[in-house]
Motif scaffolding. Structure first.
Motif, mmCIF file in Angstrom:
data_model
loop_
_atom_site.group_PDB
_atom_site.id
_atom_site.type_symbol
_atom_site.label_atom_id
_atom_site.label_comp_id
_atom_site.label_asym_id
_atom_site.label_seq_id
_atom_site.Cartn_x
_atom_site.Cartn_y
_atom_site.Cartn_z
ATOM 1 N N ARG A 55 -2.301 -12.559 -0.207
ATOM 2 C CA ARG A 55 -2.282 -11.919 -1.524
ATOM 3 C C ARG A 55 -1.572 -10.575 -1.428
ATOM 4 O O ARG A 55 -0.811 -10.197 -2.328
ATOM 5 C CB ARG A 55 -3.710 -11.709 -2.043
ATOM 6 C CG ARG A 55 -4.402 -12.971 -2.507
ATOM 7 C CD ARG A 55 -5.602 -12.666 -3.394
ATOM 8 N NE ARG A 55 -6.570 -11.792 -2.773
ATOM 9 C CZ ARG A 55 -7.576 -12.203 -2.017
ATOM 10 N NH1 ARG A 55 -7.727 -13.491 -1.778
ATOM 11 N NH2 ARG A 55 -8.426 -11.334 -1.489
ATOM 12 N N TYR A 56 -1.824 -9.874 -0.343
ATOM 13 C CA TYR A 56 -1.169 -8.584 -0.110
ATOM 14 C C TYR A 56 0.345 -8.767 -0.014
ATOM 15 O O TYR A 56 1.114 -8.019 -0.627
ATOM 16 C CB TYR A 56 -1.718 -7.966 1.180
ATOM 17 C CG TYR A 56 -1.144 -6.619 1.530
ATOM 18 C CD1 TYR A 56 -1.755 -5.441 1.109
ATOM 19 C CD2 TYR A 56 0.010 -6.515 2.298
ATOM 20 C CE1 TYR A 56 -1.227 -4.205 1.432
ATOM 21 C CE2 TYR A 56 0.545 -5.281 2.629
ATOM 22 C CZ TYR A 56 -0.084 -4.125 2.201
ATOM 23 O OH TYR A 56 0.444 -2.901 2.524
ATOM 24 N N ASN A 57 0.774 -9.769 0.761
ATOM 25 C CA ASN A 57 2.208 -10.032 0.903
ATOM 26 C C ASN A 57 2.846 -10.367 -0.442
ATOM 27 O O ASN A 57 3.938 -9.889 -0.764
ATOM 28 C CB ASN A 57 2.447 -11.184 1.887
ATOM 29 C CG ASN A 57 2.130 -10.796 3.318
ATOM 30 O OD1 ASN A 57 2.112 -9.620 3.660
ATOM 31 N ND2 ASN A 57 1.877 -11.778 4.151
ATOM 32 N N GLN A 58 2.164 -11.222 -1.232
ATOM 33 C CA GLN A 58 2.702 -11.605 -2.531
ATOM 34 C C GLN A 58 2.753 -10.414 -3.473
ATOM 35 O O GLN A 58 3.741 -10.219 -4.193
ATOM 36 C CB GLN A 58 1.845 -12.724 -3.134
ATOM 37 C CG GLN A 58 2.350 -13.267 -4.464
ATOM 38 C CD GLN A 58 3.710 -13.929 -4.353
ATOM 39 O OE1 GLN A 58 4.041 -14.521 -3.340
ATOM 40 N NE2 GLN A 58 4.506 -13.816 -5.410
ATOM 41 N N ALA A 59 1.693 -9.611 -3.474
ATOM 42 C CA ALA A 59 1.671 -8.428 -4.338
ATOM 43 C C ALA A 59 2.749 -7.434 -3.938
ATOM 44 O O ALA A 59 3.332 -6.758 -4.789
ATOM 45 C CB ALA A 59 0.291 -7.765 -4.287
ATOM 46 N N ALA A 162 1.204 0.025 -11.526
ATOM 47 C CA ALA A 162 -0.076 0.639 -11.158
ATOM 48 C C ALA A 162 -1.117 -0.423 -10.823
ATOM 49 O O ALA A 162 -1.874 -0.287 -9.850
ATOM 50 C CB ALA A 162 -0.569 1.531 -12.294
ATOM 51 N N ALA A 163 -1.166 -1.507 -11.611
ATOM 52 C CA ALA A 163 -2.133 -2.574 -11.363
ATOM 53 C C ALA A 163 -1.841 -3.280 -10.051
ATOM 54 O O ALA A 163 -2.761 -3.628 -9.297
ATOM 55 C CB ALA A 163 -2.105 -3.577 -12.519
ATOM 56 N N THR A 164 -0.569 -3.487 -9.743
ATOM 57 C CA THR A 164 -0.201 -4.159 -8.496
ATOM 58 C C THR A 164 -0.527 -3.286 -7.296
ATOM 59 O O THR A 164 -0.968 -3.784 -6.254
ATOM 60 C CB THR A 164 1.303 -4.514 -8.504
ATOM 61 O OG1 THR A 164 1.580 -5.315 -9.660
ATOM 62 C CG2 THR A 164 1.687 -5.304 -7.255
ATOM 63 N N LEU A 168 -2.944 -4.241 -4.177
ATOM 64 C CA LEU A 168 -2.578 -4.070 -2.776
ATOM 65 C C LEU A 168 -3.684 -3.344 -2.012
ATOM 66 O O LEU A 168 -4.060 -3.743 -0.909
ATOM 67 C CB LEU A 168 -1.271 -3.278 -2.664
ATOM 68 C CG LEU A 168 0.033 -4.047 -2.891
ATOM 69 C CD1 LEU A 168 1.195 -3.075 -3.031
ATOM 70 C CD2 LEU A 168 0.297 -5.007 -1.748
ATOM 71 N N ALA A 169 -4.182 -2.284 -2.611
ATOM 72 C CA ALA A 169 -5.237 -1.512 -1.957
ATOM 73 C C ALA A 169 -6.498 -2.344 -1.771
ATOM 74 O O ALA A 169 -7.158 -2.289 -0.717
ATOM 75 C CB ALA A 169 -5.545 -0.254 -2.777
ATOM 76 N N LYS A 173 -8.177 -3.527 1.821
ATOM 77 C CA LYS A 173 -9.580 -3.225 2.113
ATOM 78 C C LYS A 173 -10.323 -4.484 2.555
ATOM 79 O O LYS A 173 -11.123 -4.450 3.502
ATOM 80 C CB LYS A 173 -10.246 -2.618 0.874
ATOM 81 C CG LYS A 173 -11.676 -2.163 1.097
ATOM 82 C CD LYS A 173 -12.223 -1.503 -0.153
ATOM 83 C CE LYS A 173 -13.664 -1.031 0.063
ATOM 84 N NZ LYS A 173 -14.206 -0.380 -1.170
ATOM 85 N N THR A 174 -10.039 -5.607 1.892
ATOM 86 C CA THR A 174 -10.676 -6.877 2.257
ATOM 87 C C THR A 174 -10.251 -7.319 3.654
ATOM 88 O O THR A 174 -11.081 -7.772 4.452
ATOM 89 C CB THR A 174 -10.307 -7.964 1.233
ATOM 90 O OG1 THR A 174 -10.767 -7.571 -0.065
ATOM 91 C CG2 THR A 174 -10.936 -9.296 1.612
ATOM 92 N N ILE A 175 -8.962 -7.209 3.954
ATOM 93 C CA ILE A 175 -8.460 -7.576 5.284
ATOM 94 C C ILE A 175 -9.200 -6.797 6.363
ATOM 95 O O ILE A 175 -9.722 -7.364 7.330
ATOM 96 C CB ILE A 175 -6.949 -7.286 5.394
ATOM 97 C CG1 ILE A 175 -6.162 -8.205 4.468
ATOM 98 C CG2 ILE A 175 -6.463 -7.482 6.829
ATOM 99 C CD1 ILE A 175 -4.710 -7.801 4.302
ATOM 100 N N ASP A 176 -9.247 -5.482 6.198
ATOM 101 C CA ASP A 176 -9.884 -4.628 7.205
ATOM 102 C C ASP A 176 -11.367 -4.950 7.359
ATOM 103 O O ASP A 176 -11.897 -4.983 8.476
ATOM 104 C CB ASP A 176 -9.708 -3.149 6.819
ATOM 105 C CG ASP A 176 -8.259 -2.702 6.875
ATOM 106 O OD1 ASP A 176 -7.458 -3.382 7.545
ATOM 107 O OD2 ASP A 176 -7.930 -1.678 6.252
#
Length: 327
Positions: A55-59, A162-164, A168-169, A173-176
């Motif tokens: 999701r991070y990569n796509q965002a 801003a939403a994207t 990302l943030a 946070k979920t990954i970590d």
């Protein structure tokens, strides 16, 4: 008699507690973690982390596109604002020349108005409006409308940026969090037990993969990375995530792929499992959140997870979704 019954009741309660206690198995306060349950939990945490990573990569791809759009829209808005100002000046000059020498408050207010809508309202109230050049007025009105449209588009795109960024943030946070939980679980195990979990599912690396054409360069690169580390968001040279590995592998063949498994799924023609060739990209889970490269004989090379790194696995070691042939 009353006191005797009370003593008998207390004694019976004590015997009942002893009997119940005897049914409870004795053991240490904290039992040793079961290896299979730890393995299942670690696998689940790695999967959740990878889903967040993709999701991070796509965002991140979407953010880059949005920022490019925003730059174009802001430049367009600036040009439109300049064009509007030029028309405004011509209208002002025309009005002032017609009322030259007269002390009309409406003219003065119109001349100093900066807001397009207020400017038009003041212009419409002038008694000699019919004497103004109708074409000039229409031009200003159209330019003002065009600016409003461009301003709205710019603001909308800025909100999407801003939403994207917020997405990302959240994904980071979920990954970590998931990775930290998996590492904590593994830390509670002995070294040999930890090694058994991290090395499971590996297959002997084939010495020769029957790839041809541009796919040969992609396969050769991917196979050369076996045993490299898995790092979320990485695309080499010594660590990869799943889509980072396939992206860099096909880059060696001159084929540009996005750094996202879901985006890569739409990057080329889809092929049936029965038609798979070495170099084809194979995708897993729904929604898609993992990608590997087919190398023949029912095997794939892929960046698996932080515990395993880049490895060779069977094609159906994960829930298979479909395949794409790049190039």
């Amino acid at each position: 008699m009353h006191l005797g019954r009370k003593r008998l009741g207390s004694a019976a309660a004590g015997l009942a507690l002893v009997a119940v206690a005897g049914l409870i198995p004795s053991g240490p306060a904290s039992a040793k973690p079961d290896i299979s349950s730890v393995q299942a939990r670690v696998d689940s945490l790695y999967r959740q982390a990878e889903q967040a990573s993709e999701r991070y990569n796509q965002a991140r791809l979407e953010l880059a596109d949005l920022q490019r759009d925003l730059g174009v829209l802001r430049a367009d808005q600036a040009r439109q604002d300049k064009a509007l100002e030029q028309v405004r000046e011509r209208v002002r000059d025309s009005v002032v020349s017609q009322y030259e020498g007269q002390n009309l408050s409406a003219v003065g207010e119109m001349v100093i108005a900066d807001d397009p809508s207020a400017f038009l309202q003041k212009l419409a109230t002038l008694s000699s409006y019919d004497e103004l050049q109708q074409q000039m007025y229409d031009t200003y009105a159209n330019q003002a409308k065009a600016l409003a449209i461009r301003t709205e588009a710019t603001e909308k795109r800025a909100a999407q940026v801003a939403a994207t960024r917020s997405e990302l943030a959240s994904a980071k946070k979920t990954i970590d969090s998931k990775l930290s939980q998996a590492q904590a679980l593994l830390a509670d195990l002995k070294e040999e037990e930890r090694a058994a979990i991290l090395s499971r599912g590996e297959i002997r690396i084939p010495s020769d993969v029957p790839a041809s054409g541009r796919a040969a360069a992609a396969v050769a690169y991917a196979m050369a990375q076996v045993h490299d580390a898995y790092v979320y968001g990485a695309a080499g040279p010594n660590a990869f995530d799943c889509s980072g590995l396939t992206m860099m592998a096909w880059a060696q063949a001159g084929v540009a792929l996005p750094h996202s498994s879901s985006a890569q799924f739409g990057s080329g023609p889809h092929v049936a499992e029965s038609d798979l060739r070495p170099g084809d990209l194979v995708f897993y889970y729904s929604p898609i959140s993992h990608v590997g490269m087919y190398i023949g004989n029912g095997m794939i090379v892929h960046a698996a997870n932080p515990g395993t790194g880049v490895t060779v696995s069977s094609l159906h070691s994960m829930p298979y979704v479909g395949a794409v042939r790049p190039g």
